[in-house]
Design a protein around this motif. Structure first.
Motif, PDB file in Angstrom:
ATOM      1  N   ALA A 325       0.910  -1.208   0.050  1.00 31.55           N
ATOM      2  CA  ALA A 325      -0.073   0.043  -0.034  1.00 31.55           C
ATOM      3  C   ALA A 325       1.043   1.230   0.098  1.00 31.55           C
ATOM      4  O   ALA A 325       1.830   1.330   0.784  1.00 31.55           O
ATOM      5  CB  ALA A 325      -0.849   0.021   1.240  1.00 31.55           C
ATOM      6  N   ARG A 326       0.672   2.148  -0.759  1.00 30.15           N
ATOM      7  CA  ARG A 326       1.642   3.429  -0.931  1.00 30.15           C
ATOM      8  C   ARG A 326       0.688   4.358  -0.156  1.00 30.15           C
ATOM      9  O   ARG A 326      -0.240   4.737  -0.310  1.00 30.15           O
ATOM     10  CB  ARG A 326       1.691   3.800  -2.628  1.00 30.15           C
ATOM     11  CG  ARG A 326       3.100   3.654  -3.014  1.00 30.15           C
ATOM     12  CD  ARG A 326       3.222   3.715  -4.337  1.00 30.15           C
ATOM     13  NE  ARG A 326       2.439   2.912  -5.028  1.00 30.15           N
ATOM     14  CZ  ARG A 326       2.091   3.226  -6.412  1.00 30.15           C
ATOM     15  NH1 ARG A 326       2.813   3.890  -7.121  1.00 30.15           N
ATOM     16  NH2 ARG A 326       1.468   2.097  -6.962  1.00 30.15           N
ATOM     17  N   PRO A 327       1.573   5.072   0.829  1.00 28.99           N
ATOM     18  CA  PRO A 327       0.862   6.247   1.766  1.00 28.99           C
ATOM     19  C   PRO A 327       0.646   7.159   0.895  1.00 28.99           C
ATOM     20  O   PRO A 327       1.647   7.501  -0.218  1.00 28.99           O
ATOM     21  CB  PRO A 327       2.035   6.093   2.638  1.00 28.99           C
ATOM     22  CG  PRO A 327       3.426   5.838   2.181  1.00 28.99           C
ATOM     23  CD  PRO A 327       3.096   4.746   1.139  1.00 28.99           C
ATOM     24  N   SER A 328       0.006   8.179   1.013  1.00 24.72           N
ATOM     25  CA  SER A 328      -0.234   9.464   0.253  1.00 24.72           C
ATOM     26  C   SER A 328      -0.156  10.583   1.170  1.00 24.72           C
ATOM     27  O   SER A 328       0.039  11.682   0.661  1.00 24.72           O
ATOM     28  CB  SER A 328      -1.920   9.325  -0.080  1.00 24.72           C
ATOM     29  OG  SER A 328      -2.517   9.223   0.930  1.00 24.72           O
ATOM     30  N   PRO A 333       0.800  10.035  10.257  1.00 22.93           N
ATOM     31  CA  PRO A 333       0.336   8.387   9.990  1.00 22.93           C
ATOM     32  C   PRO A 333      -0.827   7.885  10.814  1.00 22.93           C
ATOM     33  O   PRO A 333      -1.250   6.635  10.660  1.00 22.93           O
ATOM     34  CB  PRO A 333       1.789   7.590  10.198  1.00 22.93           C
ATOM     35  CG  PRO A 333       2.587   8.624  11.172  1.00 22.93           C
ATOM     36  CD  PRO A 333       2.140   9.949  10.786  1.00 22.93           C
ATOM     37  N   GLN A 339      -5.598  12.362   5.030  1.00 23.39           N
ATOM     38  CA  GLN A 339      -5.268  11.134   4.280  1.00 23.39           C
ATOM     39  C   GLN A 339      -6.522  10.684   3.622  1.00 23.39           C
ATOM     40  O   GLN A 339      -6.198  10.164   2.407  1.00 23.39           O
ATOM     41  CB  GLN A 339      -5.037   9.955   5.389  1.00 23.39           C
ATOM     42  CG  GLN A 339      -3.618  10.117   5.726  1.00 23.39           C
ATOM     43  CD  GLN A 339      -3.439   8.842   6.846  1.00 23.39           C
ATOM     44  OE1 GLN A 339      -3.707   9.401   8.045  1.00 23.39           O
ATOM     45  NE2 GLN A 339      -3.062   7.964   6.568  1.00 23.39           N
ATOM     46  N   TYR A 351       4.911   1.866   4.903  1.00 25.01           N
ATOM     47  CA  TYR A 351       4.772   0.844   5.804  1.00 25.01           C
ATOM     48  C   TYR A 351       4.846  -0.545   4.860  1.00 25.01           C
ATOM     49  O   TYR A 351       4.229  -0.775   3.774  1.00 25.01           O
ATOM     50  CB  TYR A 351       3.415   0.713   6.251  1.00 25.01           C
ATOM     51  CG  TYR A 351       3.324   1.332   7.640  1.00 25.01           C
ATOM     52  CD1 TYR A 351       4.392   1.359   8.716  1.00 25.01           C
ATOM     53  CD2 TYR A 351       2.324   2.160   7.802  1.00 25.01           C
ATOM     54  CE1 TYR A 351       4.018   1.948   9.818  1.00 25.01           C
ATOM     55  CE2 TYR A 351       2.046   3.124   9.140  1.00 25.01           C
ATOM     56  CZ  TYR A 351       3.159   2.914  10.154  1.00 25.01           C
ATOM     57  OH  TYR A 351       2.899   3.661  11.268  1.00 25.01           O
TER      58      TYR A 351
ATOM     59  N   SER B  51      -5.811   6.350  -0.850  1.00 21.78           N
ATOM     60  CA  SER B  51      -5.193   5.521  -0.154  1.00 21.78           C
ATOM     61  C   SER B  51      -4.938   6.046   1.231  1.00 21.78           C
ATOM     62  O   SER B  51      -4.658   7.225   1.413  1.00 21.78           O
ATOM     63  CB  SER B  51      -3.901   4.892  -0.907  1.00 21.78           C
ATOM     64  OG  SER B  51      -3.007   5.898  -0.761  1.00 21.78           O
ATOM     65  N   ARG B  52      -4.852   4.946   2.114  1.00 24.06           N
ATOM     66  CA  ARG B  52      -4.434   5.434   3.560  1.00 24.06           C
ATOM     67  C   ARG B  52      -3.406   4.378   4.208  1.00 24.06           C
ATOM     68  O   ARG B  52      -3.442   3.087   4.034  1.00 24.06           O
ATOM     69  CB  ARG B  52      -5.578   5.206   4.415  1.00 24.06           C
ATOM     70  CG  ARG B  52      -6.651   6.268   4.259  1.00 24.06           C
ATOM     71  CD  ARG B  52      -7.962   5.763   5.051  1.00 24.06           C
ATOM     72  NE  ARG B  52      -7.706   5.791   6.453  1.00 24.06           N
ATOM     73  CZ  ARG B  52      -7.474   6.692   7.481  1.00 24.06           C
ATOM     74  NH1 ARG B  52      -7.696   7.923   6.861  1.00 24.06           N
ATOM     75  NH2 ARG B  52      -7.163   6.490   8.423  1.00 24.06           N
ATOM     76  N   ILE B  53      -2.122   4.923   4.785  1.00 28.90           N
ATOM     77  CA  ILE B  53      -1.426   4.143   5.238  1.00 28.90           C
ATOM     78  C   ILE B  53      -1.694   3.448   6.754  1.00 28.90           C
ATOM     79  O   ILE B  53      -1.271   2.392   7.057  1.00 28.90           O
ATOM     80  CB  ILE B  53      -0.118   5.022   5.605  1.00 28.90           C
ATOM     81  CG1 ILE B  53       0.024   6.206   6.301  1.00 28.90           C
ATOM     82  CG2 ILE B  53       0.596   4.970   4.170  1.00 28.90           C
ATOM     83  CD1 ILE B  53       1.086   6.923   6.611  1.00 28.90           C
ATOM     84  N   GLY B  54      -2.527   3.991   7.418  1.00 24.92           N
ATOM     85  CA  GLY B  54      -3.169   3.648   8.648  1.00 24.92           C
ATOM     86  C   GLY B  54      -2.414   4.035   9.800  1.00 24.92           C
ATOM     87  O   GLY B  54      -1.741   4.841   9.620  1.00 24.92           O
ATOM     88  N   ASN B  75      -5.535   1.153   3.496  1.00 29.10           N
ATOM     89  CA  ASN B  75      -5.980   0.343   2.210  1.00 29.10           C
ATOM     90  C   ASN B  75      -5.008   1.138   0.923  1.00 29.10           C
ATOM     91  O   ASN B  75      -4.752   2.148   1.026  1.00 29.10           O
ATOM     92  CB  ASN B  75      -7.605   0.317   2.233  1.00 29.10           C
ATOM     93  CG  ASN B  75      -7.997   1.738   1.574  1.00 29.10           C
ATOM     94  OD1 ASN B  75      -8.327   2.195   0.618  1.00 29.10           O
ATOM     95  ND2 ASN B  75      -8.279   2.688   2.630  1.00 29.10           N
TER      96      ASN B  75
END
Lengths: 368, 312
Positions: A325-328, A333, A339, A351, B51-54, B75
């Motif tokens: 999963a690419r963070p945006s 975080p 986000q 991550y 998208s989200r890194i969580g 996700n």
């Protein structure tokens, strides 16, 4: 070809045999994929205070590497039985059973790195060394020869055998077991290996100390532990309190050895597993001196299969081809409106999952 | 011969067993451990517009008979879902429901509109109840006015896709939010999401999860979930003709049958998938065995057939 799951009732006690029937036959030695396997306990040895070694026998197991892990169902999980009448006499406790009556049961599987593998007589023996810290490991510590244990694996990515002539494997506490397996694979690959094993104190070092050659207090490698000696690997032992071997951290023992040996940067690889501060210290020492370094990380896992997204590891960004999963965003975080709305800045890290992308990572890629 | 087929608001399913969102990814993670085609339907992990890194680590901790999670809706985002995951889901051969999360009504509507154009998707499950996101979906799920607002807005863009609303248990009376969702156009209710909860490391005096709180799932919540399904079924869903997908700690056929008797038309398995991915299919056999033993031929024969004890 075999299929999972077999089309039989999961709880009638028949499926592990049915499963093995599917695994065996002409295809037995060529199981290529992870799966659920039934293993028989051959040995359960207490190595030191609260540390146990389990030797498990399986009819078959896919090819695996040091650094990979299995998840174990640490308990008897059975469906609730239909109501039944219980008769008992005054002054005598009724015999009750069932998962909701027998006290604390672990729910999730527990991940364990493999400490060794032997393919003998058409069967596979896997070794697991664990430290009793809760209900799951307490259950395993009670295992007896002949007990059946269900494990799922092999999972994750193992260590890469790097193209160097020499290797050091560094293990701290319960980080030592995967180093045993790695030492085995490195020596089989023809590498000249030295092991460093660290613990808080002698009583919690999960290795058998030979009486003939005690560990050097000056940090000279020797055949001082039965387990590493069996893998033809000379070993340096360090304890924080000086109760065995070098007094101090295992990272200090490594530094001392490197100062003495001065291996060429392209001739030595450093592999480590242990508590986070130890691995950070090892990575700093190794990378600072120009050696390649791989570490196996420990994380709390929900599933071990890449689904629950629990075992996240911060890895430096810069590889857009990656499949995770690419963070945006970079700033928060922990999750915020930016986000969700995609108000984004490309962050310096992303991550990855210890269970799927790891647990072995190149130390240079990690954000410590 | 027992017929396990169920029909949920027009969606034909071969059996009443589903995956609970977030416990089976986007179907590719478990492909080798669980034959998903043997399920009645598949529900994906939550999708958000971006998208989200969580959340930070640690994200899960086991508690007695349960598990706390605070993933934070990590996700891949709508675009990558449509590009990378939808083609695989199309091949699955069973109905696919996509769980959708967001912060604003516009977020939900945007995702729902886009999913109308994705052939592989049969329905969307509105996640108005994730307990782990700051400024996230939770206030939608606990306030009947907000529930009504977001559900009716999304209902307006649903043509092909059936609309499932996943209810939060973190309310005083779940029948109130259930009624709001049904009146706003929910075609199926799924219940329940996780309970907001906390586990503490007593040595450091800090919560174990980085997010401080998390959502409790697993066998620990099952009796509460069963009660809530019964309450919503008897007070709202039965009269409105809205089917319920029951979930919360289901591990064995026994547990699933409890939900069916309480009023659920189908059941979803979540946390148990982490423990025994392939084993959950035994639930199907167990339901069939139960129906046979009690002389029923269809699952719908037992839905909501709970017989309450008379009160003195």
């Amino acid at each position: 070809m075999w299929r999972w799951p077999p089309t039989c009732n999961r709880f009638d006690g028949a499926w592990p045999k049915a499963y093995h029937a599917l695994c065996m036959g002409s295809q037995r030695s060529t199981i290529a994929r992870r799966g659920v396997f039934s293993a028989k306990v051959l040995e359960n040895n207490q190595l030191c205070l609260d540390h146990y070694q389990l030797v498990l026998q399986l009819e078959a197991f896919p090819p695996c590497r040091a650094g990979q892990f299995v998840t174990v169902r640490c308990g008897q999980v059975e469906p609730i039985q239909a109501p039944r009448e219980i008769q008992w006499q005054a002054g005598q406790l009724p015999e009750l059973y069932g998962p909701e009556l027998t006290g604390r049961q672990p729910l999730l599987r527990r991940p364990f790195s493999l400490a060794g593998r032997r393919d003998v007589g058409g069967k596979v023996e896997l070794e697991i060394i664990h430290h009793v810290i809760g209900v799951g490991t307490a259950f395993l510590a009670e295992a007896r020869r002949g007990d059946e244990i269900e494990l799922l694996g092999p999972l994750g990515n193992g260590f890469d055998i790097l193209p160097t002539g020499r290797a050091v494997v560094v293990g701290g506490g319960v980080g030592i077991p995967p180093m045993l397996y790695l030492a085995q694979q490195l020596t089989e690959a023809g590498k000249q290996v030295v092991a460093f094993a660290g613990a808080r104190t002698r009583a919690v070092l999960p290795l058998t100390i030979g009486s003939a050659q005690p560990p050097s207090t000056a940090g000279w490698p020797g055949m001082c532990t039965a387990e590493f000696a069996a893998r033809a690997t000379p070993t340096v032992v360090a304890t924080d309190d000086g109760s065995l071997g070098v007094a101090g951290f295992v990272s200090q023992a490594l530094e001392q050895w490197l100062d003495r040996e001065q291996p060429a940067t392209d001739d030595l690889a450093v592999y480590a597993c242990g508590p986070a501060p130890m691995m950070r210290a090892i990575a700093t020492i190794a990378l600072g001196r120009g050696y390649r370094c791989q570490v196996a990380l420990e994380r709390h896992m929900g599933c071990g299969l890449g689904t629950c997204q629990s075992c996240v590891v911060k890895v430096k960004s810069g590889d857009p081809a990656d499949g995770g999963a690419r963070p945006s965003v970079s700033a928060h975080p922990t999750g915020n409106a930016a986000q969700l709305t995609g108000n984004s800045v490309q962050p310096a890290w992303q991550y990855k999952l210890a269970c799927k992308d790891g647990p072995v990572f190149d130390a240079a890629d990690l954000v410590w | 011969m027992v017929d396990l087929r169920v029909n949920l608001a027009g969606v034909e399913m071969a059996n009443p067993l589903l995956t609970a969102s977030g416990t089976c990814g986007y179907a590719d993670e478990y492909a080798d451990l669980l034959d998903l085609r043997a399920l009645g339907a598949f529900t994906t992990k939550s999708i958000t517009l971006a998208s989200r890194i969580g959340n930070e680590y640690p994200r899960v901790v086991e508690t007695r008979a349960g598990m706390l999670n605070a993933i934070g809706l990590a996700n891949i985002g709508l675009d990558r879902f449509v590009a990378d995951k939808a083609p695989l889901l199309e091949k699955l051969g069973i109905p696919v429901f996509v769980n959708v999360a967001g912060v604003t009504v516009e977020d939900y509507v945007a995702v729902a509109s886009r999913l109308e154009q994705v052939e592989a998707v049969r329905g969307i499950e509105l996640n108005i109840s994730c307990p782990n996101v700051k400024a996230g979906g939770i206030q939608f799920g606990t306030d009947p006015v907000q529930v009504c607002k977001v559900v009716s807005a999304v209902r307006n863009v649903c043509r092909k896709n059936v609309l499932i609303v996943k209810l939060s248990p973190n309310v005083t009376d779940i029948a109130v939010t259930a009624r709001a969702a049904v009146e706003a156009g929910a075609q199926i209710l799924s219940m329940i999401n996780t309970f907001t909860a906390m586990a503490i490391d007593i040595e450091t005096r800090k919560p174990i999860l980085a997010n401080n709180t998390g959502g409790l799932s697993g066998p620990a919540i099952r009796p509460i979930a069963v009660q809530m399904v019964h309450r919503v079924y008897s007070q709202v869903a039965k009269a409105a003709g809205v089917p319920i997908i029951g979930m919360g700690g289901i591990q064995f056929a026994h547990d699933a049958i409890e939900f069916l008797l309480a009023g659920a038309s189908a059941v979803a398995v979540g946390t148990a998938l982490f423990v025994d991915p392939g084993g959950v299919l035994a639930i199907k056999d167990g339901i069939a065995e139960y129906l046979t033993r009690h002389g029923h031929s269809r699952v719908s024969d037992i839905v909501g057939t709970l017989e309450l004890n008379g009160r003195a």
